[in-house]
Scaffold this active site. Structure first.
Site, PDB file in Angstrom:
ATOM      1  N   ASP A 136       0.806  -1.232   0.000  1.00 35.17           N
ATOM      2  CA  ASP A 136       0.000   0.000   0.000  1.00 35.17           C
ATOM      3  C   ASP A 136       0.835   1.277   0.000  1.00 35.17           C
ATOM      4  O   ASP A 136       1.968   1.310   0.452  1.00 35.17           O
ATOM      5  CB  ASP A 136      -0.943   0.021   1.216  1.00 35.17           C
ATOM      6  CG  ASP A 136      -0.211  -0.117   2.546  1.00 35.17           C
ATOM      7  OD1 ASP A 136       0.772  -0.879   2.620  1.00 35.17           O
ATOM      8  OD2 ASP A 136      -0.618   0.546   3.522  1.00 35.17           O
ATOM      9  N   GLU A 171      -0.914  -1.868   5.040  1.00 33.53           N
ATOM     10  CA  GLU A 171      -0.051  -1.940   6.236  1.00 33.53           C
ATOM     11  C   GLU A 171      -0.162  -0.684   7.077  1.00 33.53           C
ATOM     12  O   GLU A 171       0.001  -0.720   8.290  1.00 33.53           O
ATOM     13  CB  GLU A 171       1.416  -2.157   5.803  1.00 33.53           C
ATOM     14  CG  GLU A 171       2.362  -2.462   6.966  1.00 33.53           C
ATOM     15  CD  GLU A 171       2.776  -1.253   7.790  1.00 33.53           C
ATOM     16  OE1 GLU A 171       2.949  -1.395   9.010  1.00 33.53           O
ATOM     17  OE2 GLU A 171       2.903  -0.149   7.227  1.00 33.53           O
TER      18      GLU A 171
END
Ligand SMILES: [Zn+2]
Ligand SMILES: [Zn+2]
Length: 403
Positions: free
Chosen positions: A79, A137
Site C-alpha cells: 500500500d 499496512e
C-alpha cells in the site's frame, strides 16, 4: 548456498522496473487492485500456486522445495499513502495525492525478485516458502485481515520474515534486532467535558481548556516519572481542538494522540497512569473525561534464534557491511507484529538513503525516495536467509527452544 548477491544484481533491471512501475501507480490500503494484479501475474508466470483476494486485495503464493521441511512465510506490503509526491522523479506518482512514501513499492519488487530467485533454486530447498503480499499496512489492519482469511494455515506457517527499506540509514547498513524491533502503538481519543460560558465570567463556566492544558502537561510526567529510566515509552498528544471564538469558553475539548511501548508491563503501567491522570485532573477541575483507547499494532518482537541466524547470513553475504544488532529499535510500529504474535520470525531493515544523491528524506515525507541499489541487497539477504533457515532444520531449533 547459491550466490544470491550476484543473482540479485543480475535481476536488478527487473527489480527496478517493477519498483518504478509500482511507484508511478500507487494505491491506498485495500485498493491495491492494479498492484495485486501485477503481483499475481508475475507469480503465476513462475508456475507458482497463486491465491488472490486474501484479506481484501492480498495475494498468497506457494513455492514447494524439492525436499520436505518447514513452512516459511515471507511478507511484502503493497500500500501507498495519502501524500502528494514532491520528488520530481521521472517515475513519480501519476495518481495525484497518493504516493509510495514508505518504500512498500520497493518491498513488493524485492519480494517478486526473491520469488524468482528461490523458484530457480527449488531443488535446493527443504520446505515451503509462502509469499504474502499484503494490503493496507499503514494503520488499516491488512495483516490482521489476511490472518483471519487463513494466511497462516494450510500449510501451517512455522516461521515468518519481512524487511523494511530504511531511509534513516545509508545503503550498506543492515539492521537486525534479536529482540524488540518496533514499538506497539495505541491510538487515543480524549474528550474533556466542562460547561461553556462567557469569556468575561469564567466563574460561571467550567473551563475545559484549562483542565485539558493541565492534562497535556501532566501526561508528560508518565514517561518522565513513572516509566523506569532505562525502559522506553512515548506519550504524544497530537491534536487539540476547542472553541470557536475569543469571548466564549467552549463546553468541551477533544484531543487525540498515540502511545508507544515495547514491554507488556510498561504498556500496562503507561495505560493505567494515562487513565488515572486524565480522570483525576478532569474531576479535580470540575470536568468529566471520556477516554477511548484503540490498539493499532502490538510490538514487533523478533525471535532470538531466528534473528541470530539471519544476522550470521547477513555477515557472510555482506562481509564489508555494518550489521547492526543494537541500534535497530524504532518507536514506529509495524503491522507485521500481528504475524509475529502468532509465529516466531524476524523483521529486519535495509539501509536505503544516499545523501549524496539527495535521497535521504524520511519515511512519509513528500520527497521520500530511496537509493535503488538497496533493492538487490534486500532481495539477496531475504533469499539467502530463507534458504539458510529452511535447510538448517529451523523446526528442530524451534522445538529445542520450546522444550
Ligand atoms: Zn509507513
Ligand atoms: Zn512502511
Amino acid at each position: 548456498m547459491p550466490d544470491f548477491r550476484s543473482e540479485a544484481l543480475d535481476l536488478f533491471e527487473y527489480t527496478q522496473s517493477m519498483r518504478r512501475d509500482f511507484h508511478a501507480h500507487p494505491e491506498l490500503g485495500f485498493q491495491e487492485v492494479r498492484t495485486a494484479g501485477i503481483v499475481a501475474r508475475e507469480l503465476t508466470s513462475l508456475g507458482l500456486e497463486v491465491h488472490s483476494g486474501v484479506g481484501g486485495t492480498g495475494v498468497v503464493a506457494l513455492l514447494e522445495g524439492a525436499n520436505p521441511g518447514p513452512v516459511i512465510l515471507v511478507r511484502a506490503d503493497m500500500d501507498a499513502l495519502p501524500i502528494r509526491e514532491e520528488t520530481g522523479a521521472a517515475y513519480a506518482s501519476q495518481n495525484p495525492g497518493v504516493m509510495h512514501a514508505c518504500g512498500h513499492d520497493g518491498h513488493t519488487a524485492i519480494l517478486l525478485t526473491v520469488a524468482k530467485m528461490l523458484n530457480a533454486h527449488r531443488d535446493e530447498l527443504a520446505g515451503t516458502v509462502k509469499f504474502m503480499f499484503q494490503p493496507a499496512e499503514e494503520g488499516m489492519g491488512g495483516a490482521e485481515k489476511m490472518i483471519i482469511d487463513g494466511v497462516l494455515d494450510n500449510p501451517k506457517v512455522d516461521l515468518a520474515m519481512a524487511l523494511h527499506v530504511w531511509n534513516e540509514k545509508t545503503v550498506g547498513w543492515i539492521g537486525i534486532a534479536d529482540g524488540p524491533a518496533m514499538a506497539g502503538a495505541e491510538i487515543f481519543k480524549v474528550k474533556v467535558q466542562g460547561k461553556g460560558g462567557h469569556g468575561a465570567v469564567p466563574h460561571l463556566a467550567v473551563d475545559p481548556i484549562l483542565a485539558s492544558a493541565q492534562i497535556v502537561s501532566a501526561l508528560q510526567g508518565i514517561v518522565a516519572r513513572n516509566v523506569a529510566p532505562l525502559q522506553t515509552a512515548v506519550v504524544s498528544v497530537c491534536t487539540f481542538h476547542a472553541g470557536e471564538t475569543f469571548n466564549v469558553i467552549p463546553p468541551a475539548v477533544a484531543m487525540t494522540g498515540t502511545i508507544r511501548t515495547f514491554e507488556p508491563a510498561v504498556r500496562a503501567l503507561v495505560l493505567e497512569r494515562f487513565e488515572k491522570t486524565i480522570h483525576s485532573i478532569a474531576e479535580g477541575m470540575g470536568c468529566q473525561a471520556a477516554i477511548e483507547l484503540q490498539i493499532l499494532t502490538p510490538a514487533t518482537i523478533n525471535h532470538f534464534e531466528t534473528a541470530r541466524r539471519v544476522q550470521a547470513v547477513a555477515r557472510r553475504l555482506f562481509p564489508e557491511a555494518v550489521v547492526d544488532t543494537a541500534n535497530t529499535i524504532t518507536m514506529g510500529s509495524e503491522d507485521f507484529a500481528f504475524i509475529l504474535e502468532k509465529v516466531p520470525g524476524c523483521f529486519f531493515f535495509i539501509g536505503s538513503a544516499n545523501p549524496e544523491k539527495g535521497l535521504d528524506a524520511g519515511h512519509h515525507h513528500p520527497r521520500f525516495d530511496i537509493d535503488e541499489t538497496a533493492l538487490p541487497r534486500g532481495a539477496a539477504l531475504m533469499a539467502a536467509a530463507i534458504t539458510d533457515l529452511l535447510n538448517s532444520r529451523i523446526s528442530d531449533l524451534l522445538k529445542q527452544e520450546l522444550s
